[in-house]
Design a protein around this motif. Structure first.
Motif, PDB file in Angstrom:
ATOM      1  N   CYS A 123      -2.411   8.494 -16.362  1.00 51.98           N
ATOM      2  CA  CYS A 123      -3.604   7.756 -15.906  1.00 51.98           C
ATOM      3  C   CYS A 123      -3.206   6.405 -15.309  1.00 51.98           C
ATOM      4  O   CYS A 123      -3.745   5.983 -14.275  1.00 51.98           O
ATOM      5  N   LEU A 124      -2.264   5.730 -15.969  1.00 46.08           N
ATOM      6  CA  LEU A 124      -1.813   4.422 -15.480  1.00 46.08           C
ATOM      7  C   LEU A 124      -1.115   4.554 -14.128  1.00 46.08           C
ATOM      8  O   LEU A 124      -1.261   3.694 -13.254  1.00 46.08           O
ATOM      9  N   VAL A 125      -0.368   5.636 -13.958  1.00 44.99           N
ATOM     10  CA  VAL A 125       0.309   5.888 -12.679  1.00 44.99           C
ATOM     11  C   VAL A 125      -0.711   6.000 -11.553  1.00 44.99           C
ATOM     12  O   VAL A 125      -0.570   5.375 -10.493  1.00 44.99           O
ATOM     13  N   TRP A 126      -1.759   6.786 -11.780  1.00 41.08           N
ATOM     14  CA  TRP A 126      -2.769   6.952 -10.733  1.00 41.08           C
ATOM     15  C   TRP A 126      -3.603   5.691 -10.519  1.00 41.08           C
ATOM     16  O   TRP A 126      -4.114   5.457  -9.414  1.00 41.08           O
ATOM     17  N   ALA A 127      -3.722   4.858 -11.547  1.00 38.96           N
ATOM     18  CA  ALA A 127      -4.408   3.570 -11.374  1.00 38.96           C
ATOM     19  C   ALA A 127      -3.635   2.683 -10.405  1.00 38.96           C
ATOM     20  O   ALA A 127      -4.229   1.961  -9.581  1.00 38.96           O
ATOM     21  N   VAL A 128      -2.297   2.725 -10.480  1.00 40.73           N
ATOM     22  CA  VAL A 128      -1.466   1.972  -9.535  1.00 40.73           C
ATOM     23  C   VAL A 128      -1.713   2.476  -8.111  1.00 40.73           C
ATOM     24  O   VAL A 128      -1.877   1.686  -7.174  1.00 40.73           O
ATOM     25  N   GLY A 129      -1.738   3.789  -7.939  1.00 43.83           N
ATOM     26  CA  GLY A 129      -1.987   4.352  -6.615  1.00 43.83           C
ATOM     27  C   GLY A 129      -3.363   3.999  -6.094  1.00 43.83           C
ATOM     28  O   GLY A 129      -3.532   3.698  -4.901  1.00 43.83           O
ATOM     29  N   PHE A 130      -4.350   4.018  -6.979  1.00 45.31           N
ATOM     30  CA  PHE A 130      -5.712   3.685  -6.557  1.00 45.31           C
ATOM     31  C   PHE A 130      -5.801   2.231  -6.115  1.00 45.31           C
ATOM     32  O   PHE A 130      -6.541   1.900  -5.174  1.00 45.31           O
ATOM     33  N   ALA A 131      -5.046   1.355  -6.762  1.00 40.63           N
ATOM     34  CA  ALA A 131      -5.030  -0.062  -6.354  1.00 40.63           C
ATOM     35  C   ALA A 131      -4.546  -0.179  -4.906  1.00 40.63           C
ATOM     36  O   ALA A 131      -5.094  -0.958  -4.112  1.00 40.63           O
ATOM     37  N   GLY A 132      -3.493   0.578  -4.554  1.00 46.24           N
ATOM     38  CA  GLY A 132      -3.003   0.557  -3.178  1.00 46.24           C
ATOM     39  C   GLY A 132      -4.011   1.131  -2.207  1.00 46.24           C
ATOM     40  O   GLY A 132      -4.229   0.579  -1.111  1.00 46.24           O
ATOM     41  N   ALA A 133      -4.664   2.239  -2.575  1.00 42.30           N
ATOM     42  CA  ALA A 133      -5.660   2.860  -1.702  1.00 42.30           C
ATOM     43  C   ALA A 133      -6.854   1.928  -1.483  1.00 42.30           C
ATOM     44  O   ALA A 133      -7.393   1.831  -0.367  1.00 42.30           O
ATOM     45  N   LEU A 134      -7.264   1.244  -2.535  1.00 47.03           N
ATOM     46  CA  LEU A 134      -8.380   0.308  -2.428  1.00 47.03           C
ATOM     47  C   LEU A 134      -8.018  -0.869  -1.521  1.00 47.03           C
ATOM     48  O   LEU A 134      -8.829  -1.310  -0.692  1.00 47.03           O
ATOM     49  N   VAL A 169       0.824  -1.207   0.000  1.00 49.11           N
ATOM     50  CA  VAL A 169       0.000   0.000   0.000  1.00 49.11           C
ATOM     51  C   VAL A 169       0.861   1.262   0.000  1.00 49.11           C
ATOM     52  O   VAL A 169       0.629   2.185  -0.793  1.00 49.11           O
ATOM     53  N   THR A 170       1.846   1.312   0.884  1.00 44.26           N
ATOM     54  CA  THR A 170       2.650   2.534   0.984  1.00 44.26           C
ATOM     55  C   THR A 170       3.519   2.761  -0.249  1.00 44.26           C
ATOM     56  O   THR A 170       3.697   3.897  -0.688  1.00 44.26           O
ATOM     57  N   ILE A 171       4.041   1.683  -0.846  1.00 42.53           N
ATOM     58  CA  ILE A 171       4.885   1.853  -2.041  1.00 42.53           C
ATOM     59  C   ILE A 171       4.049   2.273  -3.245  1.00 42.53           C
ATOM     60  O   ILE A 171       4.425   3.189  -3.988  1.00 42.53           O
ATOM     61  N   THR A 172       2.904   1.623  -3.470  1.00 37.33           N
ATOM     62  CA  THR A 172       2.076   1.971  -4.638  1.00 37.33           C
ATOM     63  C   THR A 172       1.513   3.378  -4.514  1.00 37.33           C
ATOM     64  O   THR A 172       1.517   4.144  -5.496  1.00 37.33           O
ATOM     65  N   THR A 173       1.027   3.739  -3.347  1.00 41.68           N
ATOM     66  CA  THR A 173       0.453   5.084  -3.195  1.00 41.68           C
ATOM     67  C   THR A 173       1.548   6.157  -3.200  1.00 41.68           C
ATOM     68  O   THR A 173       1.350   7.241  -3.751  1.00 41.68           O
ATOM     69  N   ALA A 174       2.695   5.845  -2.595  1.00 42.70           N
ATOM     70  CA  ALA A 174       3.793   6.816  -2.597  1.00 42.70           C
ATOM     71  C   ALA A 174       4.326   7.015  -4.017  1.00 42.70           C
ATOM     72  O   ALA A 174       4.640   8.151  -4.421  1.00 42.70           O
ATOM     73  N   PHE A 175       4.434   5.948  -4.782  1.00 42.01           N
ATOM     74  CA  PHE A 175       4.877   6.068  -6.174  1.00 42.01           C
ATOM     75  C   PHE A 175       3.921   6.937  -6.978  1.00 42.01           C
ATOM     76  O   PHE A 175       4.342   7.860  -7.692  1.00 42.01           O
ATOM     77  N   ALA A 176       2.627   6.660  -6.865  1.00 39.82           N
ATOM     78  CA  ALA A 176       1.645   7.434  -7.632  1.00 39.82           C
ATOM     79  C   ALA A 176       1.640   8.894  -7.195  1.00 39.82           C
ATOM     80  O   ALA A 176       1.530   9.801  -8.028  1.00 39.82           O
ATOM     81  N   GLY A 177       1.767   9.126  -5.889  1.00 42.25           N
ATOM     82  CA  GLY A 177       1.795  10.501  -5.406  1.00 42.25           C
ATOM     83  C   GLY A 177       2.977  11.270  -5.949  1.00 42.25           C
ATOM     84  O   GLY A 177       2.854  12.421  -6.379  1.00 42.25           O
ATOM     85  N   ALA A 178       4.157  10.630  -5.946  1.00 40.95           N
ATOM     86  CA  ALA A 178       5.371  11.299  -6.438  1.00 40.95           C
ATOM     87  C   ALA A 178       5.350  11.446  -7.949  1.00 40.95           C
ATOM     88  O   ALA A 178       5.584  12.539  -8.489  1.00 40.95           O
ATOM     89  N   ALA A 179       5.068  10.359  -8.671  1.00 38.13           N
ATOM     90  CA  ALA A 179       5.108  10.384 -10.135  1.00 38.13           C
ATOM     91  C   ALA A 179       3.925  11.147 -10.718  1.00 38.13           C
ATOM     92  O   ALA A 179       4.093  11.942 -11.650  1.00 38.13           O
ATOM     93  N   GLY A 180       2.738  10.917 -10.191  1.00 33.76           N
ATOM     94  CA  GLY A 180       1.556  11.586 -10.732  1.00 33.76           C
ATOM     95  C   GLY A 180       1.639  13.097 -10.583  1.00 33.76           C
ATOM     96  O   GLY A 180       1.358  13.852 -11.522  1.00 33.76           O
ATOM     97  N   PHE A 181       2.044  13.553  -9.408  1.00 33.42           N
ATOM     98  CA  PHE A 181       2.207  14.991  -9.184  1.00 33.42           C
ATOM     99  C   PHE A 181       3.418  15.519  -9.947  1.00 33.42           C
ATOM    100  O   PHE A 181       3.353  16.557 -10.603  1.00 33.42           O
ATOM    101  N   GLY A 182       4.528  14.782  -9.872  1.00 31.67           N
ATOM    102  CA  GLY A 182       5.761  15.252 -10.483  1.00 31.67           C
ATOM    103  C   GLY A 182       5.678  15.368 -11.993  1.00 31.67           C
ATOM    104  O   GLY A 182       6.159  16.343 -12.585  1.00 31.67           O
ATOM    105  N   LEU A 183       5.053  14.385 -12.660  1.00 31.64           N
ATOM    106  CA  LEU A 183       4.965  14.422 -14.115  1.00 31.64           C
ATOM    107  C   LEU A 183       4.134  15.599 -14.607  1.00 31.64           C
ATOM    108  O   LEU A 183       4.423  16.198 -15.644  1.00 31.64           O
ATOM    109  N   MET A 184       3.096  15.963 -13.851  1.00 34.40           N
ATOM    110  CA  MET A 184       2.248  17.077 -14.267  1.00 34.40           C
ATOM    111  C   MET A 184       2.811  18.427 -13.838  1.00 34.40           C
ATOM    112  O   MET A 184       2.593  19.436 -14.510  1.00 34.40           O
ATOM    113  N   THR A 185       3.538  18.470 -12.723  1.00 30.12           N
ATOM    114  CA  THR A 185       3.982  19.754 -12.172  1.00 30.12           C
ATOM    115  C   THR A 185       5.403  20.121 -12.576  1.00 30.12           C
ATOM    116  O   THR A 185       5.684  21.282 -12.896  1.00 30.12           O
TER     117      THR A 185
END
Length: 441
Positions: free
Chosen positions: A407-418, A255-271
């Motif tokens: 989108c795929l990055v955030w799907a990974v994070g959502f899997a961890g959150a779920l 959970v922590t790795i998937t959500t942390a990855f999505a948080g870092a990559a999802g935010f970082g790629l857009m910002t």
């Protein structure tokens, strides 16, 4: 003052002290500097002329040296203590800030950014361990999220300084950025001298005499016993309420790795990557809007001790996934209409911030105190390392493919959150740190 663990007034007797205020400001300013420095690499792409492949290196430079600092400081904080690690990172901040002012070549920029980023990675990792251990039980979640919101403030300050100096000589811009960093560092040093070592860490390491001395110096025995009583009461209330989900280490890591990855990559790629690659003229504005939106929305943290951490994680990652899909489907529209781009970008960052603050709070609280720094570092090292890979994977993507990848990055994070929503431990709603970490089980 009652010291009865089961006392109904124990929570009411737990006070916010001047030591807590100094700790809060020292942690908040540390978070501010972490993002201020992390965001600096994106701004630095405009300081010198460079080919495309070197631009990608500079964008990857932030996470590369951040994870090196994380990898060193995590075990170091468990070995020598939270406070000693803080003094090490602050010394490196000072060296890096002075050096960046005089960095007029690509090599010097990389060298002093590396020093700053190493310190920033270690600083944030140590704060994420120490804050849960040091703040009053009834304010534990709230203070952690509000401290994390200083990360957004750091980006806002850098964005403002960058926009203010955008049409000045690059040396002036570097100087302003370096001087601002030094001013914040001096304030943080004053605060750090008035904060204690983590009492739980000292006790887990068997340093009971020093722990008692720190308690007397910074809190007073009666006040600190009230804190223990409040935490024990919360633990007992949870245990007595009946069977609860007990998350094991494998689930926590997933959970922590998937959500942390999505948080870092999802935010970082857009910002941090979208601007330099696709909208270079909007680079500073993108950072300012993203972090400004995060800062304003981050004040939901005032209610963090009342709300479910599991639900907030689910909401943040679910909302971020939906918004990135909308952005991908409307690429042809917002590339021609900047107003639409900013609307979607702001909405996305509201959900990203909910996800980010909740995930960063979770990944520091679910580990045993004795190894909290090391486990938190492991999760951050792996997740940010994966983010580095995404920078290189996407460097030659077209804009449509780039947004689809996000989108795929955030799907990974959502899997961890779920997964955490279904099988995880509730660490919010006033849960004690012993419940969150599993040490009460």
């Amino acid at each position: 003052m009652s010291q009865n663990a089961g006392s109904g007034t124990a929570l009411a007797e737990e006070h916010w002290t001047s030591t807590d205020s100094w700790s809060f400001w020292s942690f908040g300013l540390g978070m501010l500097l972490e993002n201020y420095i992390f965001s600096m690499a994106s701004i630095a792409t405009g300081w010198v002329q460079m080919p495309k492949y070197l631009e990608s290196l500079l964008l990857a430079w932030s996470p590369i040296w951040l994870i090196i600092g994380i990898g060193v400081a995590g075990p170091l904080a468990d070995l020598v203590g939270r406070k000693n690690t803080f003094y090490t990172t602050m010394a490196m901040y000072g060296i890096g800030a002075i050096g960046i002012v005089f960095s007029n070549t690509y090599v010097l920029i990389l060298v002093f950014l590396a020093i700053l980023l190493f310190a920033a990675g270690g600083e944030m990792n140590t704060i994420m361990a120490a804050s849960h251990e040091m703040m009053p039980h009834k304010h534990r979640s709230k203070t952690m999220m509000l401290e994390l919101n200083f990360i957004n403030l750091g980006g806002v300050i850098l964005g403002i300084v960058s926009l203010f100096t955008a049409y000045q000589h690059h040396g002036f811009q570097r100087g302003m950025i370096g001087i601002t960093l030094l001013v914040v560092l001096i304030i943080m040093l004053v605060a750090r001298r008035r904060t204690p070592e983590s009492i739980p860490w000292l006790e887990r390491r068997g340093m009971h005499d020093r722990a008692r001395a720190e308690i007397e110096k910074y809190y007073g025995a009666a006040e600190y016993e009230a804190r223990r009583a409040a935490a024990r009461q919360a633990t007992e209330k949870t245990v007595e309420s009946g069977p609860r989900r007990k998350a094991g280490i494998p689930l926590k890591l997933f959970v922590t790795i998937t959500t942390a990855f999505a948080g870092a990559a999802g935010f970082g790629l857009m910002t941090y990557v979208l601007g330099p690659h696709y909208f270079p003229n909007l680079n500073a504005a993108i950072i300012l809007v993203a972090t400004g939106t995060g800062f304003v929305s981050g004040f939901f943290g005032f209610w963090a001790d009342r709300w479910s951490r599991k639900f907030l994680l689910f909401l943040g990652y679910g909302g971020s996934l939906v918004l990135t899909v909308v952005i991908w489907l409307t690429t042809s529209g917002w590339t021609k209409d900047l107003a639409l781009f900013w609307i979607l970008f702001v909405l996305l960052n509201v959900f990203v911030n909910i996800a980010y603050l909740t995930e960063d709070t979770l990944k520091g609280e679910v580990w045993p105190t004795k190894n909290r720094g090391s486990y938190t570092a492991l999760v951050r090292f792996v997740s940010i390392g994966l983010y580095i890979a995404t920078i290189y994977i996407t460097q030659n993507f077209g804009l449509n493919a780039y947004t689809l990848f996000n989108c795929l990055v955030w799907a990974v994070g959502f899997a961890g959150a779920l997964a955490w929503y279904i099988g995880g431990t509730e660490t919010g709603r006033g849960a004690s740190l012993d419940i969150a970490s599993g040490e009460a089980e």
